[in-house]
Enzyme design. Structure first.
Site, PDB file in Angstrom:
ATOM      1  N   CYS A  30       0.676  -1.339  -0.132  1.00 17.39           N
ATOM      2  CA  CYS A  30       0.098  -0.039   0.145  1.00 17.39           C
ATOM      3  C   CYS A  30       0.556   1.272   0.141  1.00 17.39           C
ATOM      4  CB  CYS A  30      -0.898   0.032   1.196  1.00 17.39           C
ATOM      5  SG  CYS A  30      -1.714   1.539   1.328  1.00 17.39           S
ATOM      6  N   LYS A  57     -11.090  -8.416   5.271  1.00 17.27           N
ATOM      7  CA  LYS A  57     -10.703  -7.845   6.352  1.00 17.27           C
ATOM      8  C   LYS A  57     -11.180  -8.507   7.568  1.00 17.27           C
ATOM      9  CE  LYS A  57     -10.522  -3.273   4.215  1.00 17.27           C
ATOM     10  NZ  LYS A  57     -11.194  -2.063   3.846  1.00 17.27           N
ATOM     11  N   VAL A  70      -5.825   1.147   5.828  1.00 18.19           N
ATOM     12  CA  VAL A  70      -4.609   1.242   6.451  1.00 18.19           C
ATOM     13  C   VAL A  70      -3.821   2.325   6.073  1.00 18.19           C
ATOM     14  CG1 VAL A  70      -4.177  -1.140   6.757  1.00 18.19           C
ATOM     15  CG2 VAL A  70      -3.701  -0.421   4.442  1.00 18.19           C
ATOM     16  N   GLU A  82      -5.036   7.189   9.142  1.00 13.91           N
ATOM     17  CA  GLU A  82      -4.533   8.051   7.825  1.00 13.91           C
ATOM     18  C   GLU A  82      -3.237   8.138   7.795  1.00 13.91           C
ATOM     19  OE1 GLU A  82      -7.262   8.921   5.544  1.00 13.91           O
ATOM     20  OE2 GLU A  82      -8.634   8.207   6.701  1.00 13.91           O
ATOM     21  N   SER A  83      -2.728   8.285   6.451  1.00 14.58           N
ATOM     22  CA  SER A  83      -1.107   8.234   6.265  1.00 14.58           C
ATOM     23  C   SER A  83      -0.921   9.341   6.782  1.00 14.58           C
ATOM     24  CB  SER A  83      -0.965   7.840   4.756  1.00 14.58           C
ATOM     25  OG  SER A  83      -1.329   9.061   3.960  1.00 14.58           O
TER      26      SER A  83
END
Lengths: 244, 244
Positions: A30, A57, A70, A82-83
């Protein structure tokens, strides 16, 4: 990037995370998890990784993150996702090299670059990948807009005058932008960075960064994952190096 | 909110902004411009406003903002856009009450609330408005998800234990969330805040805030704008108070 097998529906929930330990819920390929992993690597933050199979999931994962996405991080009872939010949190609370700027105008310019890059290159990278192989029109349209983001990045770097977006060393914005650049370069044959020399130089310089090196997958592995993910292969997440 | 007539294609470009003056390019009813206007009001930052007709944009505006969106700010040759980026910039560089937190965990929690609110309530507010009047299924589906965002806000406020999202006074996150709440309350008849007491109390407390008061349009004006905008009426922007 955290090479453990991806947990899926029915996989038991891992034991609670130990006190003081930072746990990352991720997915090996990802690009958003990649952002956080680059930040953790650049700051040399020790952490453990639980990988989640995004096509199947585990139910318990939704108690961590109601949207089931993710990356998510967990430490001492606090859960953040949240990235960008996880990365900014890590940059703020962990020691090591500070990756964000305190210059408000510089911060604004970097954030505007990311918005433009997101709208043009990221969105159209996915459109390109998801277009049917024989839909030349859709592929070409996505490609044209994707390239606008690359040209904008070249203009930004030229105006900026520094090797990296954030200055003489990669910073938060470099680590936010780079994961999709790595994938575009690997997966989209019609993008040849040599035709955009500023971006090519930037890409090459990023390859020398210790954090980038530590998270790097080969272009061939990215292509293999891309093919399998587009085909809906549930086992795609566990290709490449897998720790037992 | 800046009540000058909205400039459209063919309108001449305004004179260059004077040295030291902050100029906002906006649209009177835009909830994203509303965010920035609340921040400017709370910090009592003097500024001038140029309104842009979003259904007939002047060509010269794209030289300010390549995506042609609002808000954009301009000061001393620097141009910044996006509601969150402009607001954070203003909060960082102008004196007055500091609207953002320096507590990394609090900041992360507030940002996650905004992401969830955006995905659930904001996205589905627009879906609700754009669904055909006789498409009950689409209206109901949008409404159900919109309400999930309101329930999440109630849970957040309960856990938070303070009157506002940011504490005892409204802060950046309150001013980012509130504009769509004002519109949802005004425009969506099936949303009755009394049924979500925590959100009703929050909404009522926000009405007492000086910045909110200074930017407030009546519910009826919001409804009139909503009807005209959905119908594609190019003159919708100039309803209500208009300065000459």
């Amino acid at each position: 990037m955290g090479n453990s097998v991806h947990l899926k529906e029915g996989s038991p929930e891992p034991a609670a995370v130990a006190k003081g330990v930072l746990r990352v819920y991720g997915m090996k390929f990802c690009p958003y998890v990649h952002r956080l992993k680059l930040v953790l690597a650049a700051k040399e933050v020790a952490h453990e990784t639980i990988n989640i199979n995004l096509k199947s999931k585990p139910k318990w994962y939704f108690a961590k993150n109601p949207q089931g996405k993710v990356p998510t991080i967990e430490i001492d009872g606090n859960v953040i996702y949240e990235s960008d939010i996880t990365s900014e949190y890590v940059d703020a609370v962990y020691p090591g090299r500070k990756l964000s700027t305190t210059d408000a105008l510089k911060a604004a310019n970097e954030k505007m670059l990311l918005v433009y890059w997101g709208n043009k290159s990221v969105t159209n990278f996915y459109k390109y990948c998801m277009a049917k192989p024989d839909d030349k029109e859709a592929k070409d349209a996505a490609l044209a807009t994707l390239k606008e983001g690359l040209e904008y990045l070249a203009t930004f770097l030229k105006k900026n005058g520094s090797v990296f977006i954030c200055g003489s060393q990669p910073g938060l914005t470099d680590y936010f932008l780079y994961p999709h650049l790595e994938r575009i370069n690997a997966i989209v044959p019609a993008v040849d960075l040599k035709q955009i020399p500023k971006v090519k130089t930037y890409f090459d310089q990023m390859q020398e960064d210790k954090a980038v090196k530590s998270c790097r997958f080969s272009d061939e592995l990215h292509r293999e994952f891309g093919r399998k993910a587009v085909a809906g292969d549930i086992g795609a997440y566990d290709i490449g190096p897998v720790a037992q």
